[in-house]
Design a protein around this motif. Structure first.
Motif, PDB file in Angstrom:
ATOM      1  N   UNK A   1     -12.353  -3.457  27.192  1.00 41.15           N
ATOM      2  CA  UNK A   1     -11.860  -2.381  26.633  1.00 41.15           C
ATOM      3  C   UNK A   1     -12.455  -1.209  27.623  1.00 41.15           C
ATOM      4  N   UNK A   2     -11.954   0.023  27.221  1.00 39.57           N
ATOM      5  CA  UNK A   2     -12.638   1.275  27.903  1.00 39.57           C
ATOM      6  C   UNK A   2     -13.097   2.364  26.932  1.00 39.57           C
ATOM      7  N   UNK A   3     -13.683   1.861  26.078  1.00 40.91           N
ATOM      8  CA  UNK A   3     -14.054   2.795  25.103  1.00 40.91           C
ATOM      9  C   UNK A   3     -12.609   3.160  24.095  1.00 40.91           C
ATOM     10  N   UNK A   4     -12.025   4.263  24.369  1.00 43.22           N
ATOM     11  CA  UNK A   4     -10.937   4.456  23.592  1.00 43.22           C
ATOM     12  C   UNK A   4      -9.710   4.612  24.430  1.00 43.22           C
ATOM     13  N   UNK A   5      -9.710   4.405  25.832  1.00 44.41           N
ATOM     14  CA  UNK A   5      -8.738   5.142  26.544  1.00 44.41           C
ATOM     15  C   UNK A   5      -7.819   3.805  27.226  1.00 44.41           C
TER      16      UNK A   5
ATOM     17  N   UNK B   1     -10.498  -1.968  33.386  1.00 39.90           N
ATOM     18  CA  UNK B   1     -11.905  -2.574  33.761  1.00 39.90           C
ATOM     19  C   UNK B   1     -12.367  -2.114  34.999  1.00 39.90           C
ATOM     20  N   UNK B   2     -13.642  -2.413  35.271  1.00 44.82           N
ATOM     21  CA  UNK B   2     -14.167  -1.901  36.581  1.00 44.82           C
ATOM     22  C   UNK B   2     -13.546  -2.708  37.730  1.00 44.82           C
ATOM     23  N   UNK B   3     -13.623  -4.065  37.580  1.00 42.39           N
ATOM     24  CA  UNK B   3     -12.955  -4.863  38.335  1.00 42.39           C
ATOM     25  C   UNK B   3     -11.684  -4.677  38.720  1.00 42.39           C
ATOM     26  N   UNK B   4     -11.008  -4.606  37.797  1.00 39.71           N
ATOM     27  CA  UNK B   4      -9.470  -4.244  37.686  1.00 39.71           C
ATOM     28  C   UNK B   4      -9.288  -3.106  38.684  1.00 39.71           C
ATOM     29  N   UNK B   5      -9.927  -2.062  38.153  1.00 42.98           N
ATOM     30  CA  UNK B   5      -9.727  -0.746  39.021  1.00 42.98           C
ATOM     31  C   UNK B   5     -10.002  -0.835  40.424  1.00 42.98           C
ATOM     32  N   UNK B   6     -11.181  -1.683  40.588  1.00 39.40           N
ATOM     33  CA  UNK B   6     -11.696  -1.891  42.004  1.00 39.40           C
ATOM     34  C   UNK B   6     -10.753  -2.715  42.813  1.00 39.40           C
ATOM     35  N   UNK B   7     -10.087  -3.855  42.195  1.00 43.00           N
ATOM     36  CA  UNK B   7      -8.989  -4.524  43.148  1.00 43.00           C
ATOM     37  C   UNK B   7      -7.807  -3.457  43.236  1.00 43.00           C
TER      38      UNK B   7
END
Length: 271
Positions: free
Chosen positions: A44-48, A122-128
């Motif tokens: 999750x990403x808080x509400x987003x 997610x952090x890693x999803x955005x990173x990739x």
């Protein structure tokens, strides 16, 4: 044979809003569980971010999260029903995330098999997704995802309706997508298929981020022979599935496991 209808209950019939069919309520319960399994895995990403499910029936309606509740708070009765034009159907104390509506309405409208859609930041999803080469053939997971993976270039926050056409075109017939500089997306005919897809994609992204943490120079790309074998095995999957007739389908096994884990860890989703 057990079915996905056999799941923990906690007074759901007492809280079901009037006018909701059994089929819609079942979809609501499953979608609330989907949100909670995403929270359990820190997707999750808080509400987003958002997960949506098509409402069974002739109308082109889908369910999505109420903007203001975190994933671990979402219940079957709190989900918001909207049409493809973004109009809320029925009563809700909350609105919806408009960017979520743009992305999910595009895919629900274009793909008959998109009954379930998950999109994460997610952090890693955005990173990739920000890597110029996209998802690399570094792991077993990645080898089986890459042939099924689409890409969509970043255009800013998804507030422009005309982006839907480009999103649809970029997705094509794939069920997994990296939204460049943005995140991950998966769709499926069933909740189990969509969860399995987004889980495998997220974990492949995490493995890539970990592998590249020490630099690109000494990262081991899977041999071409292994990549070719993965393609061959993907092509043979329908035959393998037919050979297992009489057993529970993979997607059903996945989803039953999800429901058990959510019931143990974050109960109350089916209210």
């Amino acid at each position: 044979m057990a079915t996905v209808l056999e799941r923990p209950r906690s007074g759901a019939d007492d809280v079901r809003p009037d006018g909701i069919t059994d089929a819609e309520w079942q979809t609501r319960v499953d979608l609330a569980a989907f949100y909670r399994i995403a929270a359990i895995h820190d997707y999750d990403d808080f509400l987003y971010t958002h997960i949506s499910a098509r409402v069974p029936g002739p109308d082109h309606h889908f369910l999505i999260n109420p903007f203001g509740l975190t994933f671990d708070e979402i219940t079957a009765s709190s989900l918001v029903k909207v049409d493809l034009d973004g109009n809320v159907i029925g009563h809700s104390e909350y609105g919806i995330n408009y960017a979520g509506y743009v992305i999910h309405s595009a895919i629900h409208a274009a793909r008959e098999d998109a009954h379930w859609i998950a999109h994460f930041h997610t952090r890693d999803g955005m990173g990739a997704s920000a890597h110029a080469e996209g998802l690399l053939p570094l792991t077993q997971r990645a080898l089986y995802i890459i042939p099924r993976l689409a890409y969509h270039d970043y255009e800013g926050v998804a507030l422009n309706l005309d982006e839907r056409e480009r999103l649809q075109a970029d997705l094509g017939d794939k069920k997994l997508m990296l939204l460049r500089n943005h995140g991950t997306l998966a769709l499926g005919r069933t909740a189990g298929e969509a969860w399995s897809g987004i889980y495998q994609l997220e974990e492949a992204c995490s493995a890539q981020v970990a592998a590249l943490a020490g630099g690109r120079d000494h990262v081991l790309i899977a041999p071409q022979e292994a990549q070719d074998e993965a393609l061959r095995q993907i092509a043979q999957r329908p035959a393998a599935a037919a050979a297992s007739e009489g057993r529970k389908p993979h997607d059903q096994l996945v989803w039953e496991a999800v429901l058990r884990k959510v019931a143990r860890t974050l109960p109350g989703f089916d209210t």
